[in-house]
Motif scaffolding. Structure first.
Motif, PDB file in Angstrom:
ATOM      1  N   ALA A 114      29.593 -43.342  10.350  1.00  0.00           N
ATOM      2  CA  ALA A 114      31.051 -43.269  10.299  1.00  0.00           C
ATOM      3  C   ALA A 114      31.685 -43.372  11.680  1.00  0.00           C
ATOM      4  O   ALA A 114      32.837 -43.785  11.820  1.00  0.00           O
ATOM      5  CB  ALA A 114      31.483 -41.974   9.610  1.00  0.00           C
ATOM      6  N   ASP A 115      30.931 -42.999  12.753  1.00  0.00           N
ATOM      7  CA  ASP A 115      31.475 -43.088  14.109  1.00  0.00           C
ATOM      8  C   ASP A 115      31.401 -44.492  14.688  1.00  0.00           C
ATOM      9  O   ASP A 115      31.783 -44.722  15.841  1.00  0.00           O
ATOM     10  CB  ASP A 115      30.767 -42.094  15.031  1.00  0.00           C
ATOM     11  CG  ASP A 115      29.269 -42.398  15.201  1.00  0.00           C
ATOM     12  OD1 ASP A 115      28.799 -43.462  14.729  1.00  0.00           O
ATOM     13  OD2 ASP A 115      28.563 -41.560  15.802  1.00  0.00           O
ATOM     14  N   ASP A 190      32.925 -32.088  -2.458  1.00  0.00           N
ATOM     15  CA  ASP A 190      34.350 -32.295  -2.156  1.00  0.00           C
ATOM     16  C   ASP A 190      34.635 -32.236  -0.659  1.00  0.00           C
ATOM     17  O   ASP A 190      35.761 -32.498  -0.225  1.00  0.00           O
ATOM     18  CB  ASP A 190      35.232 -31.313  -2.920  1.00  0.00           C
ATOM     19  CG  ASP A 190      34.912 -29.845  -2.634  1.00  0.00           C
ATOM     20  OD1 ASP A 190      34.224 -29.571  -1.624  1.00  0.00           O
ATOM     21  OD2 ASP A 190      35.359 -28.983  -3.417  1.00  0.00           O
ATOM     22  N   ALA A 191      33.598 -31.926   0.151  1.00  0.00           N
ATOM     23  CA  ALA A 191      33.761 -32.006   1.606  1.00  0.00           C
ATOM     24  C   ALA A 191      34.080 -33.437   2.039  1.00  0.00           C
ATOM     25  O   ALA A 191      34.676 -33.650   3.096  1.00  0.00           O
ATOM     26  CB  ALA A 191      32.489 -31.514   2.301  1.00  0.00           C
ATOM     27  N   TRP A 192      33.660 -34.434   1.243  1.00  0.00           N
ATOM     28  CA  TRP A 192      33.915 -35.840   1.571  1.00  0.00           C
ATOM     29  C   TRP A 192      35.013 -36.448   0.709  1.00  0.00           C
ATOM     30  O   TRP A 192      35.331 -37.624   0.852  1.00  0.00           O
ATOM     31  CB  TRP A 192      32.644 -36.665   1.380  1.00  0.00           C
ATOM     32  CG  TRP A 192      31.549 -36.347   2.343  1.00  0.00           C
ATOM     33  CD1 TRP A 192      31.458 -36.732   3.662  1.00  0.00           C
ATOM     34  CD2 TRP A 192      30.388 -35.556   2.086  1.00  0.00           C
ATOM     35  NE1 TRP A 192      30.313 -36.234   4.230  1.00  0.00           N
ATOM     36  CE2 TRP A 192      29.630 -35.508   3.287  1.00  0.00           C
ATOM     37  CE3 TRP A 192      29.897 -34.896   0.979  1.00  0.00           C
ATOM     38  CZ2 TRP A 192      28.427 -34.829   3.390  1.00  0.00           C
ATOM     39  CZ3 TRP A 192      28.693 -34.220   1.070  1.00  0.00           C
ATOM     40  CH2 TRP A 192      27.980 -34.188   2.263  1.00  0.00           C
ATOM     41  N   GLU A 193      35.593 -35.649  -0.188  1.00  0.00           N
ATOM     42  CA  GLU A 193      36.493 -36.201  -1.201  1.00  0.00           C
ATOM     43  C   GLU A 193      37.716 -36.874  -0.597  1.00  0.00           C
ATOM     44  O   GLU A 193      38.171 -37.921  -1.070  1.00  0.00           O
ATOM     45  CB  GLU A 193      36.919 -35.091  -2.161  1.00  0.00           C
ATOM     46  CG  GLU A 193      37.671 -35.599  -3.376  1.00  0.00           C
ATOM     47  CD  GLU A 193      37.916 -34.486  -4.382  1.00  0.00           C
ATOM     48  OE1 GLU A 193      38.214 -34.814  -5.539  1.00  0.00           O
ATOM     49  OE2 GLU A 193      37.819 -33.292  -4.002  1.00  0.00           O
ATOM     50  N   HIS A 194      38.276 -36.304   0.465  1.00  0.00           N
ATOM     51  CA  HIS A 194      39.516 -36.845   1.033  1.00  0.00           C
ATOM     52  C   HIS A 194      39.276 -37.598   2.342  1.00  0.00           C
ATOM     53  O   HIS A 194      40.215 -37.838   3.097  1.00  0.00           O
ATOM     54  CB  HIS A 194      40.513 -35.704   1.253  1.00  0.00           C
ATOM     55  CG  HIS A 194      40.832 -34.950  -0.013  1.00  0.00           C
ATOM     56  ND1 HIS A 194      41.501 -35.532  -1.067  1.00  0.00           N
ATOM     57  CD2 HIS A 194      40.553 -33.666  -0.393  1.00  0.00           C
ATOM     58  CE1 HIS A 194      41.638 -34.633  -2.048  1.00  0.00           C
ATOM     59  NE2 HIS A 194      41.069 -33.499  -1.659  1.00  0.00           N
ATOM     60  N   LEU A 195      38.030 -37.958   2.581  1.00  0.00           N
ATOM     61  CA  LEU A 195      37.710 -38.710   3.791  1.00  0.00           C
ATOM     62  C   LEU A 195      38.282 -40.119   3.685  1.00  0.00           C
ATOM     63  O   LEU A 195      38.097 -40.811   2.677  1.00  0.00           O
ATOM     64  CB  LEU A 195      36.188 -38.774   3.975  1.00  0.00           C
ATOM     65  CG  LEU A 195      35.673 -39.403   5.267  1.00  0.00           C
ATOM     66  CD1 LEU A 195      36.041 -38.525   6.459  1.00  0.00           C
ATOM     67  CD2 LEU A 195      34.155 -39.572   5.201  1.00  0.00           C
ATOM     68  N   GLU A 196      38.996 -40.538   4.718  1.00  0.00           N
ATOM     69  CA  GLU A 196      39.566 -41.889   4.724  1.00  0.00           C
ATOM     70  C   GLU A 196      38.473 -42.878   5.114  1.00  0.00           C
ATOM     71  O   GLU A 196      37.887 -42.784   6.197  1.00  0.00           O
ATOM     72  CB  GLU A 196      40.739 -41.968   5.701  1.00  0.00           C
ATOM     73  CG  GLU A 196      41.491 -43.277   5.629  1.00  0.00           C
ATOM     74  CD  GLU A 196      42.768 -43.270   6.455  1.00  0.00           C
ATOM     75  OE1 GLU A 196      43.240 -44.363   6.776  1.00  0.00           O
ATOM     76  OE2 GLU A 196      43.274 -42.167   6.763  1.00  0.00           O
ATOM     77  N   LEU A 197      38.182 -43.819   4.235  1.00  0.00           N
ATOM     78  CA  LEU A 197      37.086 -44.762   4.439  1.00  0.00           C
ATOM     79  C   LEU A 197      37.623 -46.105   4.906  1.00  0.00           C
ATOM     80  O   LEU A 197      38.632 -46.594   4.390  1.00  0.00           O
ATOM     81  CB  LEU A 197      36.292 -44.937   3.143  1.00  0.00           C
ATOM     82  CG  LEU A 197      35.649 -43.659   2.592  1.00  0.00           C
ATOM     83  CD1 LEU A 197      35.043 -43.920   1.221  1.00  0.00           C
ATOM     84  CD2 LEU A 197      34.595 -43.132   3.556  1.00  0.00           C
ATOM     85  N   LEU A 208      28.075 -41.430   5.718  1.00  0.00           N
ATOM     86  CA  LEU A 208      29.181 -40.495   5.900  1.00  0.00           C
ATOM     87  C   LEU A 208      28.771 -39.368   6.848  1.00  0.00           C
ATOM     88  O   LEU A 208      27.578 -39.089   7.020  1.00  0.00           O
ATOM     89  CB  LEU A 208      29.608 -39.932   4.552  1.00  0.00           C
ATOM     90  CG  LEU A 208      30.146 -40.963   3.554  1.00  0.00           C
ATOM     91  CD1 LEU A 208      30.585 -40.281   2.269  1.00  0.00           C
ATOM     92  CD2 LEU A 208      31.298 -41.771   4.148  1.00  0.00           C
ATOM     93  N   PRO A 209      29.731 -38.719   7.489  1.00  0.00           N
ATOM     94  CA  PRO A 209      29.391 -37.658   8.446  1.00  0.00           C
ATOM     95  C   PRO A 209      28.511 -36.594   7.780  1.00  0.00           C
ATOM     96  O   PRO A 209      28.832 -36.100   6.692  1.00  0.00           O
ATOM     97  CB  PRO A 209      30.760 -37.086   8.830  1.00  0.00           C
ATOM     98  CG  PRO A 209      31.722 -38.194   8.580  1.00  0.00           C
ATOM     99  CD  PRO A 209      31.192 -38.937   7.396  1.00  0.00           C
TER     100      PRO A 209
END
Length: 248
Positions: A114-115, A190-197, A208-209
């Motif tokens: 992701a970085d 849900d830790a990744w649910e709102h991650l902007e991809l 993912l992180p």
């Protein structure tokens, strides 16, 4: 629809196939099922037509866009109705136990974190892999027609990237978990649910992180680690003595 890539042995011939899970432990060979469906409809050249409509490769299916995914769902629905009638043949819907499950993307077009840093796309392992370090667990997202279009289980083992065998189009509810013996580490999905991809090309995989998890105790060679999420449980086997790392 849960999709995977398997190695099928037809006598002395091996081929890769795109399969979808069925309710009873069998899997539907979507490309072959589409051939049968088209043949029964009286279509000319059903083999070549199925190659274009429901290809035997996850990457090619994702490249074909939303219509390709919809055609794959149609082929799966056809197989499910056939299964309900009780006469779905094994040659197009074998038991998963008779197949070798590969990474869902055996050869990504590109593989990065992701970085923005890149991983070696040619060093990808799948379920049952032997590892040399305590793995850093995470999810991977798969690209299709300019967007993130699917999720699979993932881990890093030194230079190698491990991808689970099954891809889900939507992020499920539940937990990502790492277990060995009586030790367990987990994090809610849900830790990744709102991650902007970011936009992803077809065949591109982004890791993912990873979550911050308490380190496992030192493990002996041969230890079996189980990575799981609601879609899949994947076993990895430790190959040698390890230092005591901290999972980041």
């Amino acid at each position: 629809m849960i999709l995977g890539t398997v190695l099928v042995r037809d006598g002395s011939i091996e081929r890769r196939a795109l399969v979808a899970r069925l309710p009873n432990g069998r899997v539907a060979d979507l490309h072959r099922i589409e051939q049968v469906r088209l043949r029964k409809l009286g279509e000319g050249h059903p083999e070549s037509l199925a190659e274009a409509l429901v290809p035997p490769s996850l990457r090619r299916l994702l490249e074909s866009g939303p219509r390709g995914i919809q055609r794959a769902k149609q082929a799966l629905a056809y197989a499910e109705k056939w299964l309900e009638r009780g006469d779905l043949p094994d040659w197009i819907a074998p038991s998963i136990e008779t197949l070798s499950l590969l990474p869902c993307f055996p050869r990504p077009f590109a593989l990065r974190r992701a970085d923005g840093s890149h991983r070696d796309r040619l060093v990808v392992k799948g379920p049952g892999a032997r590892i040399t370090t305590q793995p850093q667990i995470m999810l991977a997202v798969l690209g299709a027609f300019g967007e993130a279009r699917g999720f699979c289980l993932a881990a890093e083992d030194g230079e190698a990237t491990i991808l689970g065998g099954w891809m889900a189009f939507d992020l499920p509810k539940g937990h990502l978990e790492l277990r060995t013996g009586h030790h367990r580490r987990s994090v809610a999905l849900d830790a990744w649910e709102h991650l902007e991809l970011p936009p992803l090309r077809p065949g591109e995989v982004m890791l993912l992180p990873p979550p911050r998890l308490k380190a496992l105790p030192a493990l002996e060679p041969g230890a079996r680690l189980r990575l799981s999420w609601p879609v899949e449980e994947m076993e990895l086997i430790l190959g040698e003595n390890l230092p005591h790392p901290t999972l980041q």
